[in-house]
Motif scaffolding. Structure first.
Motif, PDB file in Angstrom:
ATOM      1  N   ALA A 101      -2.817   0.393   6.649  1.00  5.48           N
ATOM      2  CA  ALA A 101      -3.501  -0.774   7.211  1.00  5.48           C
ATOM      3  C   ALA A 101      -4.143  -0.419   8.547  1.00  5.48           C
ATOM      4  N   LEU A 128      -4.617  -6.594  13.690  1.00  3.00           N
ATOM      5  CA  LEU A 128      -3.699  -7.042  12.636  1.00  3.00           C
ATOM      6  C   LEU A 128      -3.043  -8.352  13.056  1.00  3.00           C
ATOM      7  N   PRO A 142      -2.529  -0.831   1.844  1.00  2.68           N
ATOM      8  CA  PRO A 142      -2.970  -2.140   1.339  1.00  2.68           C
ATOM      9  C   PRO A 142      -2.356  -2.504  -0.007  1.00  2.68           C
ATOM     10  N   GLN A 150      -4.442  -8.606   1.862  1.00  2.00           N
ATOM     11  CA  GLN A 150      -5.512  -7.614   1.714  1.00  2.00           C
ATOM     12  C   GLN A 150      -6.835  -8.183   2.224  1.00  2.00           C
ATOM     13  N   LEU A 153      -6.764  -8.179   5.931  1.00  2.00           N
ATOM     14  CA  LEU A 153      -6.936  -6.812   6.420  1.00  2.00           C
ATOM     15  C   LEU A 153      -8.407  -6.405   6.350  1.00  2.00           C
ATOM     16  N   ARG A 157     -10.722  -5.165   9.456  1.00  2.30           N
ATOM     17  CA  ARG A 157     -11.497  -3.908   9.392  1.00  2.30           C
ATOM     18  C   ARG A 157     -12.960  -4.172   9.728  1.00  2.30           C
TER      19      ARG A 157
END
Length: 251
Positions: A101, A128, A142, A150, A153, A157
């Motif tokens: 992650a 996060l 993930p 997911q 996340l 990103r």
């Protein structure tokens, strides 16, 4: 103030079939535009052309005064990982599933020049937390996360490099209703706090009601109605928009 993103007369065809045609709009800094329509309406084709995933057959796309369609491939790739971001419906399409992650978030930082491991990990941990993933999950892959995690996340990103424009393709599609609600609340908070501009494609009118300032309704590859979100949903003018709204009310 000038528009951040300008689209004029955009068209994409697949042989004789229209993907989208005659699409024009301005997107202002900090504004969220929703694009709705049933399957086959052209909204996903339009998003792919706007985000540079496929070339349109004609039209103009300008970002912050720059001609996007005239950019070289390296220039477009750099734009896509700095000032733009793309959130896929399936988070697996936007994540490196074999990377942790923290690594997923860190990769995008490294793509814009970050090199200090400690700083990268600290920033990844911070992001996060912003998307409600516990810091002790930073080294988990993930594949160990739920679908909702997911997606959060993937959002971390994408947003870690401070993009100015985010494209979202059905960001809550395929998630349970309770998970959708949490994710929408998270997205709304991030968009407002960061002052993001965004273009969101969805079939879910509840999503655009919550997130979008303005709305475009598509049918058969064409924009049939546009306006402020509440205005369009509360007083739809086009028969197709009326049908879309009434079908939701009848559920």
């Amino acid at each position: 103030m000038n528009p951040l993103f300008t689209v004029r007369d955009l068209e994409k065809r697949y042989g004789t079939r229209i993907g989208c045609t005659d699409v024009s709009f301005d997107l202002w800094p900090g504004e969220v535009m929703g694009i709705v329509g049933e399957s086959g309406s052209g909204k996903s084709t339009l998003l792919s052309c706007l985000a540079g995933h496929m070339p349109p057959d004609r039209g103009e796309v300008h970002f912050d005064g720059r001609d996007v369609l005239a950019m070289s491939e390296p220039e477009r790739r750099f734009l896509a990982r700095t000032e733009w971001a793309f959130v896929h419906q399936n988070p697996r399409d936007g994540l490196r599933m074999a990377v942790s992650a923290g690594g997923n978030v860190g990769e995008r930082l490294m793509a814009v020049g970050a090199r200090h491991y400690g700083d990268i990990r600290e920033t990844a941990t911070d992001w996060l937390g912003r998307v409600e993933i516990a810091a002790d999950r930073i080294d988990d892959r993930p594949s160990a996360f739920s679908g909702g995690m997911q997606q959060r996340l993937q959002i971390a990103r994408n947003l870690v490099t401070g993009p100015r424009l985010v494209f979202m393709d059905e960001p809550t599609g395929g998630l349970d209703v309770s998970v959708q609600a949490r994710l929408l609340d998270l997205l709304r908070g991030l968009v407002r706090r960061l002052g993001l501009s965004a273009i969101i494609v969805t079939h879910d009118l509840a999503v655009v009601r919550l997130l979008a300032d303005r709305l475009m309704v598509m049918k058969g590859g064409r924009v049939v109605e546009t306006g402020l979100t509440d205005q369009v949903l509360d007083d739809p003018q086009h028969p197709y928009t009326q049908l879309l709204v009434s079908s939701v009310l009848q559920v």
